[in-house]
Design a protein around this motif. Structure first.
Motif, PDB file in Angstrom:
ATOM      1  N   GLU A  13      55.733 -27.132  -1.282  1.00 11.72           N
ATOM      2  CA  GLU A  13      54.809 -26.767  -2.578  1.00 11.72           C
ATOM      3  C   GLU A  13      53.663 -25.508  -2.241  1.00 11.72           C
ATOM      4  OE1 GLU A  13      52.753 -30.175  -3.972  1.00 11.72           O
ATOM      5  OE2 GLU A  13      54.479 -31.150  -4.394  1.00 11.72           O
ATOM      6  N   PRO A  17      46.522 -24.481  -1.863  1.00 12.96           N
ATOM      7  CA  PRO A  17      47.045 -25.724  -2.672  1.00 12.96           C
ATOM      8  C   PRO A  17      45.740 -26.820  -2.738  1.00 12.96           C
ATOM      9  CG  PRO A  17      47.871 -26.014  -0.500  1.00 12.96           C
ATOM     10  CD  PRO A  17      46.986 -24.421  -0.473  1.00 12.96           C
ATOM     11  N   THR A  18      44.743 -26.604  -1.895  1.00 16.16           N
ATOM     12  CA  THR A  18      43.501 -27.378  -1.651  1.00 16.16           C
ATOM     13  C   THR A  18      42.711 -26.479  -0.669  1.00 16.16           C
ATOM     14  OG1 THR A  18      42.577 -29.552  -1.562  1.00 16.16           O
ATOM     15  CG2 THR A  18      44.608 -28.812  -0.063  1.00 16.16           C
ATOM     16  N   HIS A  25      48.208 -33.296   7.478  1.00 16.65           N
ATOM     17  CA  HIS A  25      47.450 -32.942   6.031  1.00 16.65           C
ATOM     18  C   HIS A  25      48.848 -32.101   5.544  1.00 16.65           C
ATOM     19  CE1 HIS A  25      45.644 -29.303   4.424  1.00 16.65           C
ATOM     20  NE2 HIS A  25      45.589 -30.258   3.446  1.00 16.65           N
ATOM     21  N   TRP A  47      40.544 -26.829 -11.103  1.00 10.27           N
ATOM     22  CA  TRP A  47      40.083 -28.339 -10.557  1.00 10.27           C
ATOM     23  C   TRP A  47      38.535 -28.175 -10.055  1.00 10.27           C
ATOM     24  CZ3 TRP A  47      42.573 -30.546  -5.785  1.00 10.27           C
ATOM     25  CH2 TRP A  47      42.426 -29.988  -4.652  1.00 10.27           C
ATOM     26  N   PHE A  94      53.497 -31.754   2.281  1.00 10.47           N
ATOM     27  CA  PHE A  94      53.090 -30.855   0.954  1.00 10.47           C
ATOM     28  C   PHE A  94      53.837 -29.589   1.221  1.00 10.47           C
ATOM     29  CE2 PHE A  94      48.962 -33.498   1.271  1.00 10.47           C
ATOM     30  CZ  PHE A  94      49.436 -34.266  -0.222  1.00 10.47           C
ATOM     31  N   PHE A 136      45.966 -40.107   0.928  1.00 10.91           N
ATOM     32  CA  PHE A 136      46.182 -38.643   1.454  1.00 10.91           C
ATOM     33  C   PHE A 136      46.311 -38.762   2.824  1.00 10.91           C
ATOM     34  CE2 PHE A 136      43.345 -34.841   2.659  1.00 10.91           C
ATOM     35  CZ  PHE A 136      44.454 -34.111   2.973  1.00 10.91           C
ATOM     36  N   ARG A 151      50.364 -24.839  -6.588  1.00  6.79           N
ATOM     37  CA  ARG A 151      51.192 -26.071  -5.873  1.00  6.79           C
ATOM     38  C   ARG A 151      52.535 -25.753  -6.545  1.00  6.79           C
ATOM     39  NH1 ARG A 151      47.408 -31.537  -5.413  1.00  6.79           N
ATOM     40  NH2 ARG A 151      45.907 -30.319  -4.220  1.00  6.79           N
ATOM     41  N   THR A 158      40.829 -38.185  -7.538  1.00  5.09           N
ATOM     42  CA  THR A 158      40.893 -39.056  -6.215  1.00  5.09           C
ATOM     43  C   THR A 158      39.736 -38.524  -5.518  1.00  5.09           C
ATOM     44  OG1 THR A 158      42.252 -37.268  -5.083  1.00  5.09           O
ATOM     45  CG2 THR A 158      43.375 -39.598  -5.814  1.00  5.09           C
ATOM     46  N   SER A 164      36.317 -35.527   0.983  1.00  4.01           N
ATOM     47  CA  SER A 164      36.848 -34.647  -0.225  1.00  4.01           C
ATOM     48  C   SER A 164      37.373 -35.268  -1.609  1.00  4.01           C
ATOM     49  CB  SER A 164      37.910 -33.521   0.255  1.00  4.01           C
ATOM     50  OG  SER A 164      39.177 -34.091   0.259  1.00  4.01           O
ATOM     51  N   TRP A 165      37.018 -34.717  -2.600  1.00  4.84           N
ATOM     52  CA  TRP A 165      37.371 -35.235  -3.867  1.00  4.84           C
ATOM     53  C   TRP A 165      37.536 -34.081  -5.133  1.00  4.84           C
ATOM     54  CZ3 TRP A 165      32.287 -33.690  -5.756  1.00  4.84           C
ATOM     55  CH2 TRP A 165      31.318 -33.549  -4.981  1.00  4.84           C
ATOM     56  N   GLY A 166      38.524 -34.699  -6.131  1.00 11.46           N
ATOM     57  CA  GLY A 166      39.053 -33.547  -6.875  1.00 11.46           C
ATOM     58  C   GLY A 166      39.206 -34.203  -8.406  1.00 11.46           C
ATOM     59  N   GLU A 184      40.737 -27.765   2.137  1.00 10.71           N
ATOM     60  CA  GLU A 184      40.017 -28.429   3.176  1.00 10.71           C
ATOM     61  C   GLU A 184      40.300 -27.239   4.490  1.00 10.71           C
ATOM     62  OE1 GLU A 184      41.806 -30.098   1.141  1.00 10.71           O
ATOM     63  OE2 GLU A 184      41.105 -32.144   1.064  1.00 10.71           O
ATOM     64  N   HIS A 199      38.395 -38.896  -1.222  1.00 10.65           N
ATOM     65  CA  HIS A 199      39.004 -39.250   0.031  1.00 10.65           C
ATOM     66  C   HIS A 199      37.828 -39.267   0.974  1.00 10.65           C
ATOM     67  CE1 HIS A 199      42.788 -38.188  -1.534  1.00 10.65           C
ATOM     68  NE2 HIS A 199      42.336 -36.955  -1.977  1.00 10.65           N
ATOM     69  N   GLU A 228      36.811 -29.056  -6.601  1.00 13.93           N
ATOM     70  CA  GLU A 228      36.862 -29.915  -5.280  1.00 13.93           C
ATOM     71  C   GLU A 228      35.628 -29.874  -4.650  1.00 13.93           C
ATOM     72  OE1 GLU A 228      39.575 -27.751  -2.312  1.00 13.93           O
ATOM     73  OE2 GLU A 228      39.445 -26.169  -3.587  1.00 13.93           O
TER      74      GLU A 228
HETATM   75  C1  87F Z   1      50.031 -29.503  -1.538  1.00 15.07           C
HETATM   76  C2  87F Z   1      49.978 -28.584  -0.694  1.00 15.07           C
HETATM   77  C3  87F Z   1      49.350 -28.408   0.534  1.00 15.07           C
HETATM   78  C4  87F Z   1      47.797 -32.104  -1.979  1.00 15.07           C
HETATM   79  C5  87F Z   1      48.944 -30.410  -1.644  1.00 15.07           C
HETATM   80  O1  87F Z   1      42.901 -34.872  -3.422  1.00 15.07           O
HETATM   81  C6  87F Z   1      48.430 -29.320   0.755  1.00 15.07           C
HETATM   82  C7  87F Z   1      48.036 -30.118  -0.433  1.00 15.07           C
HETATM   83  O2  87F Z   1      46.520 -31.486   1.093  1.00 15.07           O
HETATM   84  C8  87F Z   1      47.183 -31.291  -0.120  1.00 15.07           C
HETATM   85  N1  87F Z   1      48.734 -31.324  -2.125  1.00 15.07           N
HETATM   86  N2  87F Z   1      47.071 -32.149  -1.124  1.00 15.07           N
HETATM   87  C9  87F Z   1      45.926 -33.086  -0.829  1.00 15.07           C
HETATM   88  C10 87F Z   1      44.581 -32.811  -1.358  1.00 15.07           C
HETATM   89  C11 87F Z   1      43.406 -33.679  -0.897  1.00 15.07           C
HETATM   90  C12 87F Z   1      42.224 -33.326  -1.554  1.00 15.07           C
HETATM   91  N3  87F Z   1      41.468 -32.129  -1.442  1.00 15.07           N
HETATM   92  C13 87F Z   1      40.306 -31.880  -2.131  1.00 15.07           C
HETATM   93  C14 87F Z   1      42.169 -33.794  -2.964  1.00 15.07           C
HETATM   94  C15 87F Z   1      40.829 -33.555  -3.803  1.00 15.07           C
HETATM   95  C16 87F Z   1      40.363 -32.371  -3.626  1.00 15.07           C
END
Ligand code: 87F
Length: 942
Positions: free
Chosen positions: A527, A547-548, A520, A596, A524, A643, A579, A667, A697-699, A550, A669, A598
Motif C-alpha cells: 500500500e 502511510p503513517t 511494522h 487524520w 502494509f 498492529f 495508502r 485505534t 500512537s493513536w489515530g 512512526e 496502540h 496521529e
Molecule cells: C500502511 C502502509 C504502511 C497502517 C500502513 O493506527 C504502514 C502502515 O503502519 C501502518 N497502515 N499502519 C499502522 C498504523 C499505526 C498507527 N499509526 C499512528 C495508527 C494510528 C496512528
C-alpha cells in the motif's frame, strides 16, 4: 482547420470544426451551425471524407475519436470535463460498468443536474466543445447499456441540444418526437433557417455505411476469414463503413443491414480463454456467464490485448466470431448467444472494424465448427430487461443442455438476514424511489433497498463529496470539511489538558527509514506509494509518501530524548496520509489519501504509556458518541488483529445497522519498546540507568464522516447531529403576493440574530432564485437539524414554524426571546435522541452465541456477536472461524466473493470488549471447546 497530434491508435484523422467552433476557441454560439468535417484514413488505406452536422452527430464522432486517439486530456480544459472523461472513457473502452463506476457515473450525472436546473451550460455561459464531448460520452455509455439514470441522461442530452438550438433528440417515444418536431418547426423557424444542416442531424449520421465489398475484389480475396467463408459455400455479404468501435454504434448506423454482434474476449485464470458472440444489446455479465457455463471459482475478465493478437490474430475493436479461425491450438472456447438464431442475418467483423459481414446465424455456427471449435450456446438476457426467466442472473440456461452447452446450476437465492448493497444491475431500478425521476433533486435510491447507491447519492447531493479523476481520491467539499473542522476543534481543545503539543512532520520518508522496523511495514508494503521521479529524471532513491508517521517522527524522538526529564514527549499532528488501496474505494471509508490526526508519545514507564492509550481511546469515544451521536464499543484487538509493530492495540468499534456491519472507528496502540529499540531511542532514568521509552500512537480519520452519513442518513438525505452540523438552523421565508422578501427579510434576520447570539449556527436562506420547496429539499438533503419556515401568517402572528430533520416533526412557535434558548435546548435533545435511537438499534443487534451452529446465521442477520473465546492468542483458530464463516455465508447466499470487494461475508473479531459480561467458571469457547478466557466481539465488518 486544425490537426490533432499524438499517435493515432487506429485511424489517422484530420479534423475541422467549422463555424465559431475551433479547437483553439472551442465555443459554440447558440444558433450557430455545428459541423465537423473529418478526413478519416483507416489502417487499411481507405480515406473517407465525412461531415457530421448537429450536436449529436459531432458528439458521437468526437467520442469515437477520443477513444481511438486517447484524447482524455483533449482540448477541453474544464476540470469537470476531465473527470467526466476519466469516469466515462474507460467504460466506452469496453470495460464493464461495475457497481462503483456506475455510482460514480450516476453521481456525475447528479452534478450535471445542478447545471441543468440552473439552465446553464456546463462549462460557461455558452455551449462549448466540452458540452459536445460529455454529451457524446454519455451517449456512448448509454449505448453500452450501462444502468444509468435514463431520465436524467435524456433530459440532459436534450437540454444541451436544445440550448444549442438544434433539433431536440427525443429517444423515448415516437409521439414525443413528433411533438418536439412540431414545436421546433413552429417556434424556431428562424433559427432553423440559420442552421439548415442541423435539421438533418440524427444520431445515425455519426457513422456511415460506405458500400459493399465484391468477393472478386483483391481486398476480399486477401482476407483469410472471408476466403475461408467462401470455401464453405456460405451465402454472405460484406459491407464497408466508417470504423466502428462498438456494436451499439454499428447497430445505430448500420442496423438496416441486420443484427450486429458484440464480441468479448475473456480470460479466466482457472478456466482459460473464451470468445463470446452475443446480440449487440445482450447483458454479458461475466458472473452470470460463468454460472451458466458451470464454471466454479471463476473470475472472468477482459483478456489482455496481447492475447487477442496471439490467439485470434486481431486488434482490439475488430474482434468477431470468425477470428476463432486463428486459434489453431484450440485454446479458446466459443460461446454463442442463442437469441441470435432468431435473426435472418447476423453481422460481425471479419477481422477489421470498418467491414461487417452478414450471414445466417446457422452459417456463422457452421463457420466456427469448421475451425474445429465446439459452439456452446447460451441464451443471453437483454440489458436492462427484468430478469424474469432467470431471477439470479442475466442468462436463461434452460435450453443450454439441449444445445450442447455445459449448463450451470441456478444459484441459490440469498436467505433472510441483512441486505447487502445491490450489485450492478441488480434491481437497481426497482430500488429507485417511485417518482424520483420526476424531481432531479431527489435522492434516487432508498437506504434500505440499495445502500451502496444511496450512500454515493447522498454524499454527492448533500455537497459533501465531489468526485476526482484519480481512483480512490475525493474532494471534500465545505459541507463535509466543516464537520472535520468541528472534530478537529473539539479534539484540539482536549489535547492541551493532556499535555499533548501540536507539531508537523514532513510527508516523505526514505526507504531505509520506512523499512527499518520490518514487522511494522511488512503487511502494509503493497500500500505504500513511492515518488520515483522529479521531472524527467529518476530520483537517486525512491521516497515514500507517509502511510503513517512512526518512522518519520521517531528518528527525531531519538534526538530529543536523552533524559527522564525529556519525558513524557507527547505530540499530535493533523495531516494527510496515503495508502494505495486495491480494494474498491469508498468515499470517506476507504480512500487512497485521507486526513487524520496521529498522536505519538514516549513515556518512562509502561503504565504511563497504557494510561495515554486509554486517554486517547476515551477521546475517540467522545468523537463518536458525543459529537457524532454514534455509540461505540471499546476493547482490545486480539493478537491476530493488533498492529504488528506494537505491543497492544485498542479500538472503538461502531455499527452500521443498514448493512449489519461493524466498522473500526479509531485505534490507539501501546507500541511497547519496539520502535525505541529500532530507532535507538533511550534515556537516562532517575537512577542513572539507560532505558528505552514506552511509546504510543493513536489515530482517527475522516472515515468518521462516512460512518456518520451511513448511520444517521435516511431516504431524504443526511441527518446531521447538531454537535457537528455546519449549520444547525436554516430559516426559509415563504414569500407570497401578500408578503415580499422585503417584508419577511428583516423579520427573518431578527430571528437569525437572536439565535446566533445564543450560539447557534444559523443561515437565513434569502436566495430569490429558488422557491421554498426547493430550499426545503436542499437543506433536508444536507441534514440541517432544524428548519424554520416563516410565512405570511407567521409574520402576522410574530411566530414561525419549526421543523425537525431527525424525526420529521413540526411545531409552531412564537418568535419571541424564548425561541433561542428553546432551540439551543432542542439541539441537545436532538443529539441525545439520535444517539439513543442508534444505540437501541445497535443493542438490538448484539447477541451472545455459545455454539458454532448459531454463528453464521447470526452474522447473516447482521448481528454483532459476543462469544466466549479461548483467548486472544489463538490466532490459528480465529483464522479458521473467519474462513469457515465465509464459506458458510457464501454457501448460504449462493454468492461468490470478489477479491477486490471491500467487504466480506466472513465474521471477524472486532475486539475483546473492555466491558466484559460475566463469564461463569468452566464456560467453553464457542469454537474450540477449550475453557474460555474472555468474551470476544465478532461481526461482519467494513
Ligand atoms: C500502511 C502502509 C504502511 C497502517 C500502513 O493506527 C504502514 C502502515 O503502519 C501502518 N497502515 N499502519 C499502522 C498504523 C499505526 C498507527 N499509526 C499512528 C495508527 C494510528 C496512528
Amino acid at each position: 482547420m486544425a490537426s490533432l497530434t499524438g499517435p493515432p491508435a487506429l485511424t489517422s484523422v484530420v479534423l475541422s470544426l467549422t463555424t465559431l467552433l475551433s479547437l483553439s476557441a472551442p465555443k459554440v454560439t447558440p444558433g450557430a451551425k455545428l459541423t465537423l468535417t473529418a478526413s478519416h484514413k483507416s489502417l487499411s488505406g481507405f480515406t473517407t471524407e465525412v461531415t457530421f452536422t448537429g450536436l449529436d452527430a459531432c458528439a458521437r464522432y468526437y467520442t469515437s475519436l477520443s477513444r481511438a486517439l486517447d484524447l482524455t486530456g483533449g482540448p477541453q480544459s474544464e476540470s469537470w470535463t476531465l473527470s467526466a472523461a476519466n469516469v466515462l472513457l474507460p467504460l466506452t473502452k469496453g470495460k464493464s460498468l461495475d457497481e462503483y463506476k456506475a455510482s460514480v457515473f450516476n453521481n456525475f450525472l447528479a452534478s450535471v443536474d445542478g447545471h441543468l436546473l440552473g439552465e446553464t451550460y456546463l462549462g460557461s455561459s455558452e455551449g462549448s466543445y466540452a458540452d459536445v464531448l460529455v454529451c457524446g460520452l454519455i451517449k456512448a455509455v448509454k449505448d453500452k447499456g450501462a444502468e444509468v439514470q435514463g431520465e436524467n441522461v435524456i433530459r440532459w442530452y436534450n437540454t444541451v441540444a436544445s440550448m444549442l438550438k438544434y433539433d431536440l433528440i427525443v429517444e423515448k417515444k415516437e409521439e414525443k418526437k413528433e411533438e418536439k418536431k412540431g414545436k421546433v418547426e413552429g417556434g424556431k423557424k428562424d433559427k432553423k433557417a440559420a442552421a439548415p444542416a442541423a435539421a438533418a442531424a440524427t444520431p445515425a449520421s455519426a457513422g456511415a455505411l460506405l458500400g459493399s465489398l465484391s468477393p472478386d475484389s483483391d481486398d476480399y480475396k486477401q482476407n483469410g476469414l472471408l476466403t475461408h467463408l467462401t470455401s464453405l459455400s456460405v451465402a454472405s455479404t460484406t459491407h464497408t463503413h466508417t470504423a466502428a468501435f462498438t456494436s451499439d454504434e454499428l447497430q445505430n448506423f448500420a442496423g438496416s443491414l441486420g443484427q450486429h454482434c458484440k464480441n468479448i474476449f475473456l480470460k479466466d485464470k482457472k478456466h482459460g480463454l473464451f470468445l463470446v458472440t452475443a446480440a449487440h444489446d445482450a447483458d454479458t455479465n461475466t458472473k452470470a456467464l460463468a454460472k451458466s457455463l458451470g464454471l466454479t471459482g471463476a473470475n472472468m475478465r477482459m483478456a489482455p490485448e496481447d492475447l487477442l493478437g496471439k490467439h485470434l490474430d486481431v486488434k482490439k475493436g475488430s474482434v468477431g466470431p470468425m477470428c476463432i479461425f486463428a486459434d489453431k491450438d484450440k485454446a479458446v472456447r466459443f460461446v454463442f448467444d442463442a437469441t441470435l438464431l432468431k435473426h435472418d442475418k447476423v453481422f460481425s467483423h471479419p477481422g477489421r472494424n470498418d467491414w461487417s459481414t452478414g450471414m445466417a446465424p446457422a452459417d456463422l455456427i457452421k463457420f466456427v465448427e469448421s475451425t474445429g471449435h465446439e459452439v456452446t450456446q447460451i441464451e443471453f438476457g437483454t440489458k436492462g430487461a427484468a430478469p424474469a426467466a432467470s431471477p439470479a442472473g442475466a442468462f436463461d440456461t434452460a435450453n443450454v443442455a439441449a444445445k450442447g452447452g455445459k449448463g450451470g446450476k441456478q444459484p441459490k437465492q440469498p436467505k433472510g438476514g441483512k441486505q447487502e448493497p445491490k450489485k450492478k444491475g441488480e434491481s437497481q431500478k426497482k430500488a429507485k424511489k417511485e417518482g424520483a425521476a420526476d424531481t432531479l433533486l431527489a435522492l434516487q435510491y432508498k437506504k434500505n433497498e440499495a445502500f451502496a447507491e444511496w450512500y454515493s447519492d447522498v454524499i454527492v447531493l448533500s455537497e459533501m463529496i465531489h468526485y476526482y479523476n484519480i481512483s480512490g481520491c475525493y474532494i471534500l467539499r465545505p459541507w463535509s470539511f466543516k464537520v472535520w473542522e468541528k472534530i478537529q476543534r473539539w479534539f484540539d481543545a482536549k489535547m492541551g489538558p493532556l499535555g499533548v503539543d501540536p507539531a508537523y512532520f514532513p510527508m516523505f520518508v526514505s526507504k531505509s527509514r520506512l523499512e527499518k522496523e520490518k514487522d511494522h511495514v511488512e503487511g502494509f508494503a503493497p500500500e505504500v506509494a513511492w515518488v520515483t521521479k522529479s521531472g524527467d529524471g529518476d530520483l537517486a532513491e525512491p521516497i515514500a509518501i507517509r502511510p503513517t508517521s512512526e518512522t518519520i517522527m521517531y528518528p527525531a524522538f531519538k534526538d530529543w530524548i536523552s533524559s527522564h526529564r525529556d519525558l513524557p514527549l507527547k505530540l499530535n499532528q493533523w495531516s494527510n496520509v496515503v495508502r494505495w488501496e486495491f480494494k474498491n474505494p469508498t468515499p470517506f471509508l476507504r480512500t487512497r489519501e485521507f486526513l487524520w490526526q496521529e498522536g505519538h508519545t514516549a513515556h518512562a514507564t509502561l503504565e504511563e504509556a497504557d494510561e495515554m492509550v486509554m486517554q486517547a481511546l476515551e477521546l475517540y469515544r467522545g468523537v463518536y458518541e458525543d459529537l457524532l451521536a454514534i455509540p461505540v464499543i471499546r476493547g482490545y484487538k486480539t493478537e491476530k488483529e493488533r498492529f504488528a509493530g506494537g505491543y497492544m492495540t485498542t479500538t472503538c468499534e461502531a455499527y452500521v445497522p443498514t448493512s449489519g456491519r461493524a466498522i473500526q472507528g479509531a485505534t490507539s496502540h501501546n507500541l511497547g519498546q519496539n520502535f525505541g529499540k529500532m530507532f535507538d531511542i533511550s534515556f537516562q532514568d532517575k537512577d542513572g540507568k539507560q532505558a528505552i521509552p514506552w511509546q504510543t500512537s493513536w489515530g482517527i480519520t475522516t472515515r468518521t464522516i462516512g460512518v456518520m452519513v451511513m448511520v444517521h442518513g435516511d431516504d431524504q438525505g443526511l441527518v446531521m447531529p447538531p454537535a457537528v452540523s455546519p449549520l444547525q438552523v436554516v430559516i426559509v421565508p415563504i414569500v407570497s403576493k401578500k408578503v415580499s422578501y422585503d417584508t419577511l427579510g428583516p423579520y427573518c434576520e431578527e430571528i437569525q440574530a437572536k439565535l446566533e447570539a445564543a450560539g447557534l449556527r444559523v443561515k437565513y436562506d434569502d436566495r430569490t432564485i429558488y422557491n421554498p420547496g426547493w430550499k426545503f429539499n436542499h437543506w433536508e438533503q444536507k441534514g440541517v437539524p432544524v428548519r424554520i419556515e416563516v410565512g405570511p401568517r407567521d409574520f402576522d402572528n410574530k411566530a414561525c414554524r419549526v421543523c425537525y430533520r431527525y424525526n420529521g416533526e413540526k411545531e409552531d412557535k412564537s418568535a419571541d426571546d424564548a425561541l433561542a434558548p428553546f432551540l439551543a435546548g432542542k439541539m441537545e435533545e436532538i443529539q441525545k435522541a439520535m444517539f439513543e435511537k442508534v444505540k437501541n438499534e445497535r443493542d438490538d443487534h448484539l447477541v451472545k452465541v455459545h455454539e458454532w451452529k448459531d454463528f453464521t446465521p447470526n452474522l447473516e442477520k447482521g448481528n454483532l456477536i459476543l462469544t466466549p473465546w479461548c483467548g486472544p492468542e489463538f490466532q490459528q483458530e480465529e483464522e479458521e472461524v473467519k474462513d469457515k464463516s465465509k464459506a458458510e455465508g457464501l454457501e448460504r447466499s449462493g454468492g461468490e466473493e470478489d477479491e477486490r470487494c471491500a467487504v466480506s461475508v466472513a465474521g471477524k473479531t472486532l475486539c475483546i470488549p473492555f466491558d466484559q459480561p460475566d463469564l461463569p467458571e468452566g464456560t467453553k469457547c464457542f469454537y474450540t471447546g477449550k475453557v474460555a478466557k474472555c468474551w470476544v466481539l465478532w461481526g461482519r465488518s467494513y
